[in-house]
Design an enzyme around this catalytic site. Structure first.
Site, PDB file in Angstrom:
ATOM      1  N   ASP A  61       0.818  -1.184   0.000  1.00 20.12           N
ATOM      2  CA  ASP A  61       0.000   0.000   0.000  1.00 20.12           C
ATOM      3  C   ASP A  61       0.866   1.253   0.000  1.00 20.12           C
ATOM      4  O   ASP A  61       1.665   1.462   0.902  1.00 20.12           O
ATOM      5  CB  ASP A  61      -0.888  -0.048   1.241  1.00 20.12           C
ATOM      6  N   THR A  94      -3.949   6.071  -3.609  1.00 21.16           N
ATOM      7  CA  THR A  94      -2.868   6.851  -2.978  1.00 21.16           C
ATOM      8  C   THR A  94      -1.582   6.790  -3.795  1.00 21.16           C
ATOM      9  O   THR A  94      -0.904   7.801  -3.958  1.00 21.16           O
ATOM     10  CB  THR A  94      -2.597   6.343  -1.552  1.00 21.16           C
ATOM     11  N   THR A  95      -1.255   5.614  -4.312  1.00 21.04           N
ATOM     12  CA  THR A  95      -0.032   5.494  -5.117  1.00 21.04           C
ATOM     13  C   THR A  95      -0.198   6.289  -6.408  1.00 21.04           C
ATOM     14  O   THR A  95       0.704   7.032  -6.822  1.00 21.04           O
ATOM     15  CB  THR A  95       0.245   4.013  -5.439  1.00 21.04           C
ATOM     16  N   ASP A 384     -10.153  -1.505   3.679  1.00 20.54           N
ATOM     17  CA  ASP A 384     -10.094  -1.040   2.285  1.00 20.54           C
ATOM     18  C   ASP A 384     -11.433  -1.273   1.583  1.00 20.54           C
ATOM     19  O   ASP A 384     -11.954  -0.392   0.901  1.00 20.54           O
ATOM     20  CB  ASP A 384      -9.015  -1.801   1.487  1.00 20.54           C
TER      21      ASP A 384
HETATM   22  P1  ADP Z   1      -3.423   2.895  -5.590  1.00 19.38           P
HETATM   23  O1  ADP Z   1      -2.746   3.118  -4.290  1.00 19.38           O
HETATM   24  O2  ADP Z   1      -3.214   4.048  -6.518  1.00 19.38           O
HETATM   25  O3  ADP Z   1      -4.841   2.487  -5.472  1.00 19.38           O
HETATM   26  P2  ADP Z   1      -2.950   0.164  -6.418  1.00 19.38           P
HETATM   27  O4  ADP Z   1      -1.706  -0.597  -6.151  1.00 19.38           O
HETATM   28  O5  ADP Z   1      -4.158  -0.203  -5.674  1.00 19.38           O
HETATM   29  O6  ADP Z   1      -2.604   1.689  -6.258  1.00 19.38           O
HETATM   30  O7  ADP Z   1      -3.236   0.050  -7.986  1.00 19.38           O
HETATM   31  C1  ADP Z   1      -4.375   0.634  -8.545  1.00 19.38           C
HETATM   32  C2  ADP Z   1      -4.287   0.523 -10.060  1.00 19.38           C
HETATM   33  O8  ADP Z   1      -4.202  -0.841 -10.450  1.00 19.38           O
HETATM   34  C3  ADP Z   1      -5.522   1.103 -10.717  1.00 19.38           C
HETATM   35  O9  ADP Z   1      -5.109   1.921 -11.798  1.00 19.38           O
HETATM   36  C4  ADP Z   1      -6.259  -0.123 -11.215  1.00 19.38           C
HETATM   37  O10 ADP Z   1      -7.020   0.135 -12.370  1.00 19.38           O
HETATM   38  C5  ADP Z   1      -5.111  -1.049 -11.517  1.00 19.38           C
HETATM   39  N1  ADP Z   1      -5.504  -2.464 -11.563  1.00 19.38           N
HETATM   40  C6  ADP Z   1      -6.119  -3.204 -10.619  1.00 19.38           C
HETATM   41  N2  ADP Z   1      -6.328  -4.480 -11.058  1.00 19.38           N
HETATM   42  C7  ADP Z   1      -5.820  -4.531 -12.305  1.00 19.38           C
HETATM   43  C8  ADP Z   1      -5.702  -5.559 -13.307  1.00 19.38           C
HETATM   44  N3  ADP Z   1      -6.150  -6.798 -13.105  1.00 19.38           N
HETATM   45  N4  ADP Z   1      -5.101  -5.236 -14.473  1.00 19.38           N
HETATM   46  C9  ADP Z   1      -4.641  -3.995 -14.690  1.00 19.38           C
HETATM   47  N5  ADP Z   1      -4.708  -2.998 -13.809  1.00 19.38           N
HETATM   48  C10 ADP Z   1      -5.294  -3.251 -12.630  1.00 19.38           C
END
Ligand code: ADP
Ligand code: MG
Length: 531
Positions: A61, A94-95, A384
């Site tokens: 996270d 957040t990322t 979450d």
């Molecule tokens: P954040 O802290 O920004 O939420 P995450 O590590 O949760 O970061 O990543 C979120 C990103 O990952 C989003 O852009 C989401 O669309 C993408 N994402 C989630 N699952 C998938 C998947 N199966 N394939 C491609 N992108 C994905």
């Protein structure tokens, strides 16, 4: 041309400080983004963090990584507070918001290098952000029931396994729906839903109870263990006579005096109990203690009592039953009394638990797991899931995930920039390029070639529209609605707003340092020639 010495010196200082401030701030932002970029997406890797006490946290996270880091640089701190704000407002993204801010700054620095003044960059970024927000509304869809679930699943992707994500999605949606029409701020879903870790089952047995389950046992076993409903009073204090106790230590000289005090104390307590009985109260919950002498009085009055509550639990109890939290039993009025619909006690894993139900929206999440580490993981996943579910139920707009949204925005803004005047066009293009950091990083973390993927994604969108994204698990460019990879609209909106504001506030620092040069861009070539 010869200028007077001091003028040259002053002008040089301003120029150099202006630029070096931006270089320095951008570097800080990029360094911080570098710390979290490998966690983005379902194939992001975990980070292991060790704090000064040697405690280890393994997390995927972004905000946890950042909030745990010890950072001194003001720009880095600004980015951390941007990601904390993202967490508070949207509970996700957040990322993304950190990567976006850093990339906006990187591109601003590039633009300043070719001579675009920060004021123009800020204007261009603002125009781009507004247009991007309009596009988000344009391409967003209202989530169906399946899509609601898929969107919460996307939030949990890469953090927990699919089976746990399913369970958490189900129970989080259940709790979120119960809160759909309640008033409250950003924290409502945390305030109203108590989280309790339980060792009496596996993760899949976790559940949300509509009511409160508290580790408590009634004061007096001679009072009933359960009830089919009744009237409840809540006191933020105790059922004690504290003043008398204090006096007693000083003034006791004979047993007669002592007996007198005991009598007066009983009289005071009995007045309080009578005030409760007069309003037909049969259940009493107090934050502090209950005097020993009060127990028989309560029992005789038909009141079951519980003591030593945490403030948060009293608040939830108040919402659940409609009882007002009062300070003093003597002053209780009819409006202060609430209603509960049932109460019972149960011994679970050697600890007594009381369960109370009512008509208000307060709940308890019983988060189960066979080991403490598992229970922690379940708790984080629930947090979450509920954070996003709660917001999504209220605002069910969704967008393509997998970098689809950002790719579309980038393509749209590049076309849109040609309708804008002059150098702002360049800034809008810089903004568009910055957005592509998301698909690029998702591809990188999935072990794919980022440049190939961006090109392929752009081409696929040109023929099939904005909902095409990159499925990071299969590597396919697919329709994200069909693949069930969706991002909530409120997450994307806040990430855009937060990142734009953060980047602009860094640029403004730079702008102040440049200010005495007016709104034109500085002429770097001249300065080099002068030497
Ligand atoms: P954040 O802290 O920004 O939420 P995450 O590590 O949760 O970061 O990543 C979120 C990103 O990952 C989003 O852009 C989401 O669309 C993408 N994402 C989630 N699952 C998938 C998947 N199966 N394939 C491609 N992108 C994905
Ligand atoms: Mg996320």
């Amino acid at each position: 041309m010869v200028e007077s010495e001091p003028d040259v010196a002053l002008e040089d200082t301003d120029r150099i400080e202006g630029r070096s401030a931006l270089v320095n701030n951008t570097n800080a932002a990029l360094a911080l983004a570098g710390a979290v970029r490998s966690t983005l997406g379902p194939r992001g890797s975990d980070k292991m963090l060790v704090d000064e006490n040697g405690e280890v946290i393994v997390t995927n996270d972004g905000v946890t990584v950042l909030e745990t880091a010890k950072v001194e640089h003001p720009t880095a701190n600004l980015l951390i507070s941007t990601s904390s704000a993202q967490d508070r407002i949207a509970r996700d993204g957040t990322t993304t918001s950190v990567l976006l801010t850093a990339e906006l700054l990187r591109n601003a620095l590039e633009l300043s290098r070719i001579g675009v003044h920060p004021t123009l960059i800020m204007n261009g970024y603002r125009i781009a952000a507004e247009e991007a927000q309009r596009q988000l509304d344009e391409i967003s869809r209202t989530a169906s029931e399946d899509q609601l679930r898929a969107t919460i699943g996307t939030t949990l992707a890469g953090k927990v396994d699919t089976a746990l994500a399913e369970t958490m999605t189900t129970i989080a949606l259940d709790a979120a729906r119960a809160l759909a029409d309640e008033d409250g701020g950003d924290d409502l879903e945390r305030v109203r839903v108590k989280r309790t870790q339980m060792a009496d089952g596996a993760a899949a047995d976790s559940e949300v109870v509509h009511g409160l389950v508290l580790r408590k046992q009634r004061l007096d076993f001679a009072t009933p263990a359960s009830s089919g409903g009744g009237r409840i009073a809540i006191i933020d204090g105790g059922l004690e006579t504290r003043e008398l106790k204090l006096d007693a230590q000083i003034e006791i000289r004979s047993t007669g005096v002592l007996a007198g005090f005991a009598e007066r104390k009983r009289a005071k307590l009995s007045a309080q109990v009578e005030a409760l009985t007069a309003l037909d109260v049969d259940l009493l919950c107090v934050r502090d203690g209950i005097a020993d002498e009060a127990a028989p009085l309560l029992k005789a009055a038909g009141i079951t009592a519980y003591r030593r509550f945490e403030r948060d639990d009293l608040e939830r109890l108040s919402v659940l039953t409609g009882a007002r939290i009062i300070r003093d039993a003597n002053r209780i009025t009819a409006e202060d009394v609430g209603a509960y619909t049932s109460r019972s006690e149960e011994k679970i894993e050697n600890t007594w638990h009381m369960r109370i139900d009512g008509n208000g929206a307060a709940m308890t999440a019983l988060l189960r797991g066979t080991t403490p580490a598992m229970r922690e993981e379940v708790s984080r996943a629930f947090d979450d899931a509920l954070g996003v579910a709660f917001r999504l139920v209220r605002e069910p707009g969704i967008l393509p995930g997998g970098g689809g949204t950002q790719t579309h925005l980038a393509r749209h803004l590049r076309a849109y920039s040609t309708t804008q005047k002059g150098r702002e066009q360049l800034a809008i293009e810089g903004f568009a390029d910055a957005l592509e950091v998301i698909p690029r990083t998702l591809a990188e973390n999935a072990g794919l070639d980022p440049i190939d993927e961006i090109l392929a994604l752009s081409a696929a969108q040109a023929s099939n529209g904005a909902w095409i994204g990159l499925d990071a698990m299969s590597g396919e460019k697919a329709d994200m609605a069909e693949a069930g990879i969706n991002d909530p609209l409120f997450v994307a909106r806040q990430a855009l707003t937060g990142a734009t504001e953060a980047a602009i506030s860094v640029l403004r620092i730079d702008d102040v340092l440049w200010s005495n040069q007016g709104p034109q861009t500085p002429d770097w070539s001249n300065q080099i020639d002068d030497d």
